[in-house]
Design an enzyme around this catalytic site. Structure first.
Site, PDB file in Angstrom:
ATOM      1  N   GLU A 188      42.019 -24.917  29.152  1.00  0.00           N
ATOM      2  CA  GLU A 188      42.057 -26.232  29.799  1.00  0.00           C
ATOM      3  C   GLU A 188      43.453 -26.826  29.649  1.00  0.00           C
ATOM      4  O   GLU A 188      43.978 -26.906  28.540  1.00  0.00           O
ATOM      5  CB  GLU A 188      41.004 -27.150  29.162  1.00  0.00           C
ATOM      6  CG  GLU A 188      41.116 -28.627  29.507  1.00  0.00           C
ATOM      7  CD  GLU A 188      41.053 -28.959  31.004  1.00  0.00           C
ATOM      8  OE1 GLU A 188      40.148 -28.461  31.698  1.00  0.00           O
ATOM      9  OE2 GLU A 188      41.952 -29.699  31.481  1.00  0.00           O
TER      10      GLU A 188
ATOM     11  N   ARG B 176      37.391 -45.916  43.087  1.00  0.00           N
ATOM     12  CA  ARG B 176      36.288 -45.923  42.123  1.00  0.00           C
ATOM     13  C   ARG B 176      36.467 -47.090  41.170  1.00  0.00           C
ATOM     14  O   ARG B 176      37.543 -47.284  40.619  1.00  0.00           O
ATOM     15  CB  ARG B 176      36.275 -44.617  41.329  1.00  0.00           C
ATOM     16  CG  ARG B 176      35.774 -43.450  42.143  1.00  0.00           C
ATOM     17  CD  ARG B 176      36.024 -42.106  41.469  1.00  0.00           C
ATOM     18  NE  ARG B 176      36.312 -41.119  42.498  1.00  0.00           N
ATOM     19  CZ  ARG B 176      35.382 -40.443  43.168  1.00  0.00           C
ATOM     20  NH1 ARG B 176      34.108 -40.621  42.904  1.00  0.00           N
ATOM     21  NH2 ARG B 176      35.722 -39.591  44.107  1.00  0.00           N
TER      22      ARG B 176
ATOM     23  N   ASP C 272      34.995 -26.952  42.735  1.00  0.00           N
ATOM     24  CA  ASP C 272      35.953 -27.592  43.638  1.00  0.00           C
ATOM     25  C   ASP C 272      37.155 -26.707  43.965  1.00  0.00           C
ATOM     26  O   ASP C 272      37.822 -26.938  44.966  1.00  0.00           O
ATOM     27  CB  ASP C 272      36.487 -28.894  43.010  1.00  0.00           C
ATOM     28  CG  ASP C 272      35.532 -30.066  43.191  1.00  0.00           C
ATOM     29  OD1 ASP C 272      34.439 -29.857  43.732  1.00  0.00           O
ATOM     30  OD2 ASP C 272      35.909 -31.187  42.792  1.00  0.00           O
TER      31      ASP C 272
HETATM   32  C1  FAD Z   1      39.310 -36.122  35.169  1.00  0.00           C
HETATM   33  C2  FAD Z   1      38.321 -35.976  36.270  1.00  0.00           C
HETATM   34  C3  FAD Z   1      37.562 -37.077  36.675  1.00  0.00           C
HETATM   35  C4  FAD Z   1      36.650 -36.957  37.719  1.00  0.00           C
HETATM   36  N1  FAD Z   1      35.924 -38.048  38.077  1.00  0.00           N
HETATM   37  C5  FAD Z   1      34.981 -37.954  39.038  1.00  0.00           C
HETATM   38  C6  FAD Z   1      34.174 -39.059  39.394  1.00  0.00           C
HETATM   39  O1  FAD Z   1      34.320 -40.139  38.869  1.00  0.00           O
HETATM   40  N2  FAD Z   1      33.248 -38.911  40.370  1.00  0.00           N
HETATM   41  C7  FAD Z   1      33.080 -37.703  41.004  1.00  0.00           C
HETATM   42  O2  FAD Z   1      32.223 -37.590  41.862  1.00  0.00           O
HETATM   43  N3  FAD Z   1      33.817 -36.635  40.685  1.00  0.00           N
HETATM   44  C8  FAD Z   1      34.769 -36.725  39.714  1.00  0.00           C
HETATM   45  N4  FAD Z   1      35.523 -35.620  39.375  1.00  0.00           N
HETATM   46  C9  FAD Z   1      35.311 -34.364  40.112  1.00  0.00           C
HETATM   47  C10 FAD Z   1      34.077 -33.616  39.731  1.00  0.00           C
HETATM   48  O3  FAD Z   1      34.089 -33.346  38.363  1.00  0.00           O
HETATM   49  C11 FAD Z   1      34.086 -32.360  40.556  1.00  0.00           C
HETATM   50  O4  FAD Z   1      34.052 -32.702  41.918  1.00  0.00           O
HETATM   51  C12 FAD Z   1      32.883 -31.477  40.364  1.00  0.00           C
HETATM   52  O5  FAD Z   1      32.237 -31.716  39.179  1.00  0.00           O
HETATM   53  C13 FAD Z   1      33.279 -29.993  40.432  1.00  0.00           C
HETATM   54  O6  FAD Z   1      33.736 -29.611  39.165  1.00  0.00           O
HETATM   55  P1  FAD Z   1      34.770 -28.474  38.861  1.00  0.00           P
HETATM   56  O7  FAD Z   1      34.418 -27.959  37.525  1.00  0.00           O
HETATM   57  O8  FAD Z   1      34.873 -27.531  39.982  1.00  0.00           O
HETATM   58  O9  FAD Z   1      36.178 -29.232  38.794  1.00  0.00           O
HETATM   59  P2  FAD Z   1      36.672 -30.393  37.823  1.00  0.00           P
HETATM   60  O10 FAD Z   1      35.526 -31.117  37.226  1.00  0.00           O
HETATM   61  O11 FAD Z   1      37.650 -31.149  38.597  1.00  0.00           O
HETATM   62  O12 FAD Z   1      37.399 -29.614  36.627  1.00  0.00           O
HETATM   63  C14 FAD Z   1      38.587 -28.847  36.756  1.00  0.00           C
HETATM   64  C15 FAD Z   1      39.217 -28.690  35.386  1.00  0.00           C
HETATM   65  O13 FAD Z   1      40.265 -27.725  35.434  1.00  0.00           O
HETATM   66  C16 FAD Z   1      41.386 -28.194  34.710  1.00  0.00           C
HETATM   67  N5  FAD Z   1      42.582 -27.522  35.246  1.00  0.00           N
HETATM   68  C17 FAD Z   1      43.173 -27.712  36.457  1.00  0.00           C
HETATM   69  N6  FAD Z   1      44.207 -26.886  36.635  1.00  0.00           N
HETATM   70  C18 FAD Z   1      44.270 -26.130  35.506  1.00  0.00           C
HETATM   71  C19 FAD Z   1      45.150 -25.054  35.089  1.00  0.00           C
HETATM   72  N7  FAD Z   1      46.127 -24.616  35.871  1.00  0.00           N
HETATM   73  N8  FAD Z   1      44.943 -24.505  33.867  1.00  0.00           N
HETATM   74  C20 FAD Z   1      43.929 -24.943  33.056  1.00  0.00           C
HETATM   75  N9  FAD Z   1      43.093 -25.946  33.410  1.00  0.00           N
HETATM   76  C21 FAD Z   1      43.251 -26.518  34.622  1.00  0.00           C
HETATM   77  C22 FAD Z   1      41.350 -29.685  34.951  1.00  0.00           C
HETATM   78  O14 FAD Z   1      42.081 -30.392  33.979  1.00  0.00           O
HETATM   79  C23 FAD Z   1      39.851 -29.972  34.871  1.00  0.00           C
HETATM   80  O15 FAD Z   1      39.427 -30.198  33.550  1.00  0.00           O
HETATM   81  C24 FAD Z   1      36.480 -35.705  38.370  1.00  0.00           C
HETATM   82  C25 FAD Z   1      37.235 -34.596  37.964  1.00  0.00           C
HETATM   83  C26 FAD Z   1      38.147 -34.707  36.923  1.00  0.00           C
HETATM   84  C27 FAD Z   1      38.951 -33.499  36.485  1.00  0.00           C
END
Ligand code: FAD
Ligand code: NAG
Ligand code: NAG
Ligand code: NAG
Length: 479
Positions: free
Chosen positions: A74, A216, A331
């Site tokens: 992360e 938000r 995402d």
């Molecule tokens: C800080 C944050 C706040 C959010 N707030 C909301 C909200 O209020 N409402 C909503 O609907 N959705 C929100 N989202 C988005 C939501 O979490 C996602 O749309 C959904 O849950 C899909 O999740 P995901 O695991 O694919 O991506 P995410 O939940 O976005 O997680 C991606 C993770 O990968 C990490 N990352 C990125 N690039 C790298 C890299 N190169 N190396 C290592 N780590 C990396 C990021 O720091 C993050 O922790 C938020 C996302 C984040 C990161």
């Protein structure tokens, strides 16, 4: 009603198997709880998950439980209280309850939505309730169950992927450290680095702007004082939606009604790829002058807002790197517009499917085949969900004073009346309403067929079906 829900779901958790049978007349899933049956993979893999978001944590849990060794990388130096509200729809709450998080959803942080249209009805029809909560709280819950199965490395930004050695792909951190794995999962969100490597450096298809900005806002509800109109918003659990030309607002309570969360969408630009950038509260208010006085009162209380540009991409052709050892989820490969509250659900469903598939692996050579199955099972569903989310934008944002608006409003009122009458019928009969594909085009939330498709999908069941139909043969022939 609320008491019933709680009772049902205590029972739901205890009963474990056949959870969905609780909803009379609903699709009956007899083979649920595959993960909870505790199947361990015969071949244990070293898996690197890039990104500790909701999807990454869910993948760590699902794959870790299946016996694999998980490292999460992360980039952020801490796991903190960031983000705002998030909706947990029935398909997602079902997974979380199955993972033992039901009581925390209920009494810790989650707010059951009991709006008359949804209350009871969703619960019955889809076998799981609807919650609203803070993203950080959902993240905390997933963290707590994933922790025993993972090695989490914070402050570890992945900057490159290497696949020259097909059997031993690796990622490079910003520090230069190289980490090898059998399988690498890109769960690094909308600003994904892994996506560039998986689909080819030059092609970044996320550049289709929607022309909309999302704000938000989280308000402490003790600022509502004695204002009766504002208190009415939080007295009963409900989601309130204000819609108008080119813009809309969704509001609901989180954190035991101590906070009121709002998402506001209007034409504009905003910060691309960011969940943490701050916006200008006055600019936000300017977008909603003349709207419902109750909304104005809420917006007047907003001192801080988060702002992001809404982005969407065409469905990617593939989520799998040509090496067959690296895959995307969440995402990073299918960002959602927030109009149907499905971003987190889709990411976590991806994790369930990966976990269930990889609990069956017996040899490393099967990895590419299982990844293909993952893509085949997930791609159509996710693409349909992206389209449904985009469609809600068109429905919500029609211009005032047009025939379209009239059609939409009439359709929504009809849908509401239909919902209310069938709800009453359900109460009378204690049964599920007869399956009905609503002719009402105005409100996708009230379309029984769409809700069934969206909320009755069970990712573990999807894997089980694939396994019975073709998985067994593919995997056995690769021994
Ligand atoms: C800080 C944050 C706040 C959010 N707030 C909301 C909200 O209020 N409402 C909503 O609907 N959705 C929100 N989202 C988005 C939501 O979490 C996602 O749309 C959904 O849950 C899909 O999740 P995901 O695991 O694919 O991506 P995410 O939940 O976005 O997680 C991606 C993770 O990968 C990490 N990352 C990125 N690039 C790298 C890299 N190169 N190396 C290592 N780590 C990396 C990021 O720091 C993050 O922790 C938020 C996302 C984040 C990161
Ligand atoms: C739920 O609330 C009760 C009472 O406040 C508490 O004892 C219990 O630990 C909580 N359960 C969870 C899972 O948080
Ligand atoms: C997106 O990722 C790139 C590459 O890691 C980074 O330079 C940029 O700052 C990120 N954008 C946001 C808004 O986080
Ligand atoms: C959850 O909702 C999404 C969005 O419609 C749907 O595609 C998915 O099938 C649902 N999942 C479950 C388990 O019902």
């Amino acid at each position: 009603m609320a008491a019933n829900i709680i009772e049902d779901f205590t029972q739901f958790e205890r009963a474990g198997i056949q959870a969905s049978n609780l909803c009379a007349g609903s699709v009956v899933h007899t083979k649920t709880f595959l993960q909870d049956n505790g199947r361990k993979a015969i071949k244990k893999l070293r898996v690197v998950v890039v990104g500790c978001g909701l999807g990454g944590l869910a993948a760590a849990y699902a794959l870790g439980r299946a016996g694999h060794h998980i490292t999460i990388l992360e980039s952020s130096p801490f796991i903190g209280d960031i983000g705002a509200g998030i909706q947990v729809c029935p398909n997602l709450s079902r997974i979380l309850i199955r993972w033992g998080l039901g009581s925390r959803l209920r009494n810790d942080t989650g707010e059951v939505i009991g709006m008359s249209r949804l209350e009871g009805k969703l619960d019955r029809n889809h076998g799981a309730p609807w919650y609203t909560l803070h993203r950080a709280d959902l993240h905390g819950m997933l963290y707590s169950i994933a922790a025993p199965y993972m090695n989490l490395r914070l402050n570890s930004k992945v900057v490159a992927l290497h696949t020259e050695n097909q059997d031993r792909p690796s990622v490079t951190l910003h520090t230069g450290e190289v980490i090898f794995a059998d399988l690498i999962i890109g769960a690094d969100g909308i600003n994904s680095t892994m996506r560039n490597y998986v689909i080819g450096q030059k092609n970044i298809p996320l550049s289709i702007p929607t022309g909309d900005v999302a704000y938000r806002v989280v308000l402490p509800t003790d600022t509502f004082g004695d204002d009766a109109e504002l208190k009415a918003l939080i007295e009963e659990p409900k989601i309130t939606c204000w819609i108008g030309p080119e813009r809309h607002v969704v509001g609901y309570c989180i954190r035991e009604r101590k906070e009121y969360n709002m998402v506001l969408i209007k034409p504009g630009d905003g910060h691309p790829y960011s969940w943490t950038a701050e916006g200008d509260p006055n600019e936000m208010r300017d977008g909603f002058t003349g709207w419902d006085p109750c909304l104005q009162k809420l917006l007047a209380r907003a001192n801080e807002v988060l702002e992001s540009k809404l982005l969407i991409c065409e469905p990617l052709d593939t989520w799998i790197h040509p090496s067959g050892r690296v895959v995307l989820m969440g995402d990073s490969c299918h960002p959602m517009l927030p109009y149907r509250a499905q971003g987190s659900a889709m990411a976590i469903e991806d994790a369930v499917v990966l976990g269930s598939l990889f609990s069956r692996i017996t040899h490393r050579s099967q990895i590419p085949h299982l990844l293909k199955a993952y893509e085949r099972l997930r791609h159509p569903r996710v693409t349909a969900t992206q389209a449904a989310s985009a469609k809600n934008r068109d429905i919500y944002h029609v211009p005032y004073g047009t025939a379209e608006q009239e059609r939409r409003d009439t359709a929504m009122k009809e849908a509401m009346a239909l919902e209310l009458s069938s709800y009453e019928e359900w109460i009378r009969n204690g049964q599920r309403e007869p399956f009905r594909s609503s002719s009402v085009a105005g409100n996708q939330w009230a379309d029984a067929k769409k809700n069934d498709q969206q909320f009755n999908y069970d990712p573990e069941l999807a894997v089980e079906r694939w396994w019975d139909a073709e998985g067994v043969d593919i995997v056995q022939s690769k021994l």
